[in-house]
Design an enzyme around this catalytic site. Structure first.
Site, PDB file in Angstrom:
ATOM      1  N   GLU A 193      -7.884 -13.580  -6.223  1.00 22.94           N
ATOM      2  CA  GLU A 193      -7.283 -13.798  -7.556  1.00 22.94           C
ATOM      3  C   GLU A 193      -6.315 -14.976  -7.540  1.00 22.94           C
ATOM      4  O   GLU A 193      -5.926 -15.467  -8.598  1.00 22.94           O
ATOM      5  CB  GLU A 193      -6.600 -12.508  -8.047  1.00 22.94           C
ATOM      6  CG  GLU A 193      -5.270 -12.155  -7.419  1.00 22.94           C
ATOM      7  CD  GLU A 193      -5.362 -11.518  -6.027  1.00 22.94           C
ATOM      8  OE1 GLU A 193      -6.456 -11.508  -5.437  1.00 22.94           O
ATOM      9  OE2 GLU A 193      -4.317 -11.069  -5.535  1.00 22.94           O
TER      10      GLU A 193
ATOM     11  N   CYS B 185      -6.643  -6.620  -0.088  1.00 21.35           N
ATOM     12  CA  CYS B 185      -5.427  -6.510   0.705  1.00 21.35           C
ATOM     13  C   CYS B 185      -4.866  -5.081   0.721  1.00 21.35           C
ATOM     14  O   CYS B 185      -5.456  -4.211   1.336  1.00 21.35           O
ATOM     15  CB  CYS B 185      -4.432  -7.551   0.224  1.00 21.35           C
ATOM     16  SG  CYS B 185      -3.336  -8.099   1.517  1.00 21.35           S
TER      17      CYS B 185
ATOM     18  N   HIS C 275      -6.835 -12.707  -0.917  1.00 19.01           N
ATOM     19  CA  HIS C 275      -6.509 -12.621  -2.353  1.00 19.01           C
ATOM     20  C   HIS C 275      -7.336 -13.594  -3.181  1.00 19.01           C
ATOM     21  O   HIS C 275      -6.855 -14.685  -3.505  1.00 19.01           O
ATOM     22  CB  HIS C 275      -5.029 -12.957  -2.551  1.00 19.01           C
ATOM     23  CG  HIS C 275      -4.102 -11.874  -2.133  1.00 19.01           C
ATOM     24  ND1 HIS C 275      -3.584 -10.950  -3.005  1.00 19.01           N
ATOM     25  CD2 HIS C 275      -3.609 -11.555  -0.927  1.00 19.01           C
ATOM     26  CE1 HIS C 275      -2.804 -10.113  -2.366  1.00 19.01           C
ATOM     27  NE2 HIS C 275      -2.796 -10.456  -1.090  1.00 19.01           N
TER      28      HIS C 275
ATOM     29  N   ILE D 134      -1.906 -12.974   2.687  1.00 15.19           N
ATOM     30  CA  ILE D 134      -0.464 -12.744   2.539  1.00 15.19           C
ATOM     31  C   ILE D 134      -0.125 -11.424   3.222  1.00 15.19           C
ATOM     32  O   ILE D 134      -0.468 -10.357   2.718  1.00 15.19           O
ATOM     33  CB  ILE D 134      -0.053 -12.684   1.051  1.00 15.19           C
ATOM     34  CG1 ILE D 134      -0.491 -13.952   0.320  1.00 15.19           C
ATOM     35  CG2 ILE D 134       1.461 -12.480   0.931  1.00 15.19           C
ATOM     36  CD1 ILE D 134      -0.341 -13.873  -1.187  1.00 15.19           C
ATOM     37  N   ARG D 135       0.518 -11.522   4.357  1.00 18.70           N
ATOM     38  CA  ARG D 135       0.860 -10.319   5.139  1.00 18.70           C
ATOM     39  C   ARG D 135      -0.333  -9.345   5.145  1.00 18.70           C
ATOM     40  O   ARG D 135      -0.209  -8.158   4.843  1.00 18.70           O
ATOM     41  CB  ARG D 135       2.126  -9.663   4.580  1.00 18.70           C
ATOM     42  CG  ARG D 135       3.345 -10.577   4.704  1.00 18.70           C
ATOM     43  CD  ARG D 135       4.599  -9.931   4.179  1.00 18.70           C
ATOM     44  NE  ARG D 135       4.812  -8.663   4.845  1.00 18.70           N
ATOM     45  CZ  ARG D 135       5.123  -7.527   4.237  1.00 18.70           C
ATOM     46  NH1 ARG D 135       5.266  -7.491   2.927  1.00 18.70           N
ATOM     47  NH2 ARG D 135       5.305  -6.434   4.915  1.00 18.70           N
TER      48      ARG D 135
ATOM     49  N   ARG E  55      -2.503  -2.888   9.483  1.00 17.15           N
ATOM     50  CA  ARG E  55      -1.612  -3.455   8.452  1.00 17.15           C
ATOM     51  C   ARG E  55      -0.822  -4.631   9.017  1.00 17.15           C
ATOM     52  O   ARG E  55      -0.489  -4.642  10.193  1.00 17.15           O
ATOM     53  CB  ARG E  55      -0.592  -2.412   7.983  1.00 17.15           C
ATOM     54  CG  ARG E  55      -1.151  -1.332   7.109  1.00 17.15           C
ATOM     55  CD  ARG E  55      -0.018  -0.456   6.585  1.00 17.15           C
ATOM     56  NE  ARG E  55       0.871  -1.186   5.695  1.00 17.15           N
ATOM     57  CZ  ARG E  55       2.116  -0.817   5.419  1.00 17.15           C
ATOM     58  NH1 ARG E  55       2.637   0.255   5.979  1.00 17.15           N
ATOM     59  NH2 ARG E  55       2.851  -1.530   4.596  1.00 17.15           N
TER      60      ARG E  55
ATOM     61  N   SER F 168       0.822  -1.215   0.000  1.00 17.57           N
ATOM     62  CA  SER F 168       0.000   0.000   0.000  1.00 17.57           C
ATOM     63  C   SER F 168       0.858   1.269   0.000  1.00 17.57           C
ATOM     64  O   SER F 168       0.502   2.264  -0.629  1.00 17.57           O
ATOM     65  CB  SER F 168      -0.948   0.002   1.197  1.00 17.57           C
ATOM     66  OG  SER F 168      -0.247  -0.217   2.391  1.00 17.57           O
TER      67      SER F 168
END
Ligand code: GLN
Length: 191
Positions: free
Chosen positions: A171, A79, A169, A133-134, A106, A49
């Site tokens: 995708e 995300c 995610h 993911i994180r 975050r 970000s």
């Protein structure tokens, strides 16, 4: 139908791949001149970000996209994209579009070991795979924000008007159900 995908950094190619499979025309938004067209929806992909936010400003794209979102363009954010939309970030003094009245944290699952996968319920869809993911999660939601999914008591998906934001995610998974939800329930009802 034409969907713009913010393509400055992160997992934009994966979103474009899925949207094309669903027969949807996509446009990569890489620079200011790409914003001179009419779009039916916007995808804000995962990634970093801070990098995306910096590039949006440096490339002069920030104001136009913020205005689109404020005027109600359908947005699908994943995300880092969720962080860009959030009104507040509890562990960072930066903020970006601030069009989604939530507080996000975050890297909420830790910096290094924060990646995992699970199957959980998504409101109106049922159980779907979720890959983190994180990832951020949402600590607090404002008025009229609908919670769409929770994992271990933490909010990982919300809808606020035409903004749909996920910590995970979609995708990267085979399920297309969330994309179909976005297209059918948010984009198509607009047109
Ligand atoms: N940790 C990233 C951030 O803070 C988000 C991770 C992701 O998009 N997979 O922007």
């Amino acid at each position: 139908m034409r969907i713009g995908v913010l393509a400055l950094q992160g997992a934009f190619a994966e979103h474009i791949f899925v949207l094309k499979k669903l027969g949807i025309e996509t446009v990569e938004l890489r620079k200011k001149s790409n914003l001179d067209m009419s779009l039916d929806g916007l995808v804000l992909p995962g990634g970093e970000s801070t990098t995306q936010g910096k590039l949006l400003r440096e490339l002069g794209m920030y104001d136009t996209i913020k205005e689109w979102i404020q005027k109600g363009i359908p947005v699908f954010a994943t995300c880092a994209g969720m962080i860009l939309l959030a009104e507040d970030i509890s562990n960072d003094e930066r903020s970006y579009f601030r069009t989604l009245p939530v507080t996000v944290k975050r890297n909420a699952y830790g910096r290094q070991l924060g990646s995992f996968r699970c199957m959980e319920d998504f409101k109106g869809i049922g159980k779907i795979p979720m890959t983190f993911i994180r990832a951020p999660y949402i600590e607090d939601v404002g008025k009229d924000v609908e919670v769409m999914a929770e994992v271990d008591g933490n909010i990982v998906a919300v809808r606020y008007g035409k903004q749909l934001a996920l910590s995970f995610h979609p995708e990267l998974d085979d399920s297309r159900l969330i994309y179909e939800y976005f297209i059918e329930e948010i984009v198509n009802v607009n047109r």
